[in-house]
Enzyme design. Sequence first.
Site, short mmCIF file in Angstrom:
data_model
loop_
_atom_site.label_atom_id
_atom_site.label_comp_id
_atom_site.label_asym_id
_atom_site.label_seq_id
_atom_site.Cartn_x
_atom_site.Cartn_y
_atom_site.Cartn_z
N HIS A 129 0.82 -1.22 0.00
CA HIS A 129 0.00 0.00 0.00
C HIS A 129 0.86 1.27 0.00
O HIS A 129 0.33 2.38 -0.17
CB HIS A 129 -0.93 0.01 1.22
N ASP B 81 -2.64 1.73 -4.48
CA ASP B 81 -3.88 1.99 -3.77
C ASP B 81 -4.90 0.88 -4.03
O ASP B 81 -4.80 0.14 -5.02
CB ASP B 81 -4.47 3.34 -4.18
#
Length: 480
Positions: free
Chosen positions: A453, A457
């Site tokens: 992450h 995304d």
Amino acid sequence: MTDVVMPQMGESIVEGTLTRWLKKPGEKVERDEPLFEISTDKVDTEIPSPAAGVLSEILVEEGTTVAINAVVGRIGESNGAAAAQPAQPAAAPQQTTPQPPPPQPPSVDVGPSAASKSAVSAAQAPAPPREPYPSTAGPYAVTPSGEPEPAQAPVPPTATPQADGGEEQGPLSPLVRKMAREYNIDLAQVRGTGAGGRITKQDIEAYMSSQAAQTYSAPSPVQQPSAQRAVGAAATPQGPAAPMPLAESAKTRTEPMSTMRQKIAEHMILSKRTSAHVTTVHRVDMTKVAKLRDKSKAEFQARNGFSLTFLPFVAAATVEALRGFPIFNASIDGKNIVYYRDINIGIAVALENGLIVPVIRNADEKNVAGLQRSIVDLATRARSRQLKPDEVTGGTFSITNFGSYGSIFATPVINQPQVAILGIGAVEKVAAVVDGDAIAIRSQAHLALTFDHRLIDGALADQFCQKVKSVLENWSATIL
């Protein structure tokens, strides 16, 4: 007399662990006959003998980690003259075993007897000894031998004799410097176990592991503020109860981890500390792929000598998705993103005592049959310990097929320095709603994508999975 050296098994490899000798001193050995086994960061393999003769000396004992090109043994002539001294190298392994040079302070030590040596040093010198290993939370610390020993009082950083960044522990490899820079590690706090006290990659990972254990351990009196510690000491003068030490008993059995298991453990902790792991799961209809596979598997088996599985179909669909979303075929280097032009797919292979991820290079240039052929070849040679170093390096994206063992879905750990890994669940026939409100039997599976992450995304990860899903659900027989 021919020297037997530790080979360099890969461009970035600077050391290896000699796990097992396949010959004993005095035994004959032929040229290119397997002589000993080694384990590195990348591969476990057998090393052939460089010459024919008699193994006259063993200079490095099993389980010892030494630098590349270090002499681990010697092969003499087969006339028996060289084999007359098989017991001579008894003291030689200590030369290759990491030990601090005599002029260094007596409190600095490595090896399984560090606790006893520290006690002797404390009796001989008035200065308080340095803590030999990073302490973990709680009243006990764990030494490299696996035995708990009482934690020592922390020593101010200014007391460390390695404030120069670790150069007193020997020259630092570029890999060690890069890891220290990327993870903001003070090398003065890292204990070097390499030759001459040199800091190795394993030392960095062990230090990070100890820090992780300290971070995630439950609060203990050692972690409390000084005022709270004073109150606690007054209330319980004898301190907290010590945890039960690990020891053999009638109800337990203790054995050391294999070198491969230690490496896996280190890499898993390193990956979890490095990447911000998030997993998204998508259900995919594999009916078209299943029908095509059922139709073709008999002919495929007869033509190639091995069966056709679902894995190459998913690999081919993943390649298509990587073309459309190149950020998944990348890695992070500090504050930069490195995009790879080649698509090299790592395929996780379960071994008898661990896991390895050999790489299919240029996977985008292969069709389903070619991918299946590469998967079978790599898996077979991985289980027979025949992989070459460059076959377990250079992967840009990984796939793990836990569905082959019946798992529906899981949350796989990213294979560093990659930024994503795709897990495949079992393909099962289930009742599903199709064509509005109709119920039909469909072959379905779950795809679990774990992504970093820091770079990717959630919305982009879901789009990637939808691309893989679309290719699989709309498969055309012409692609085979």
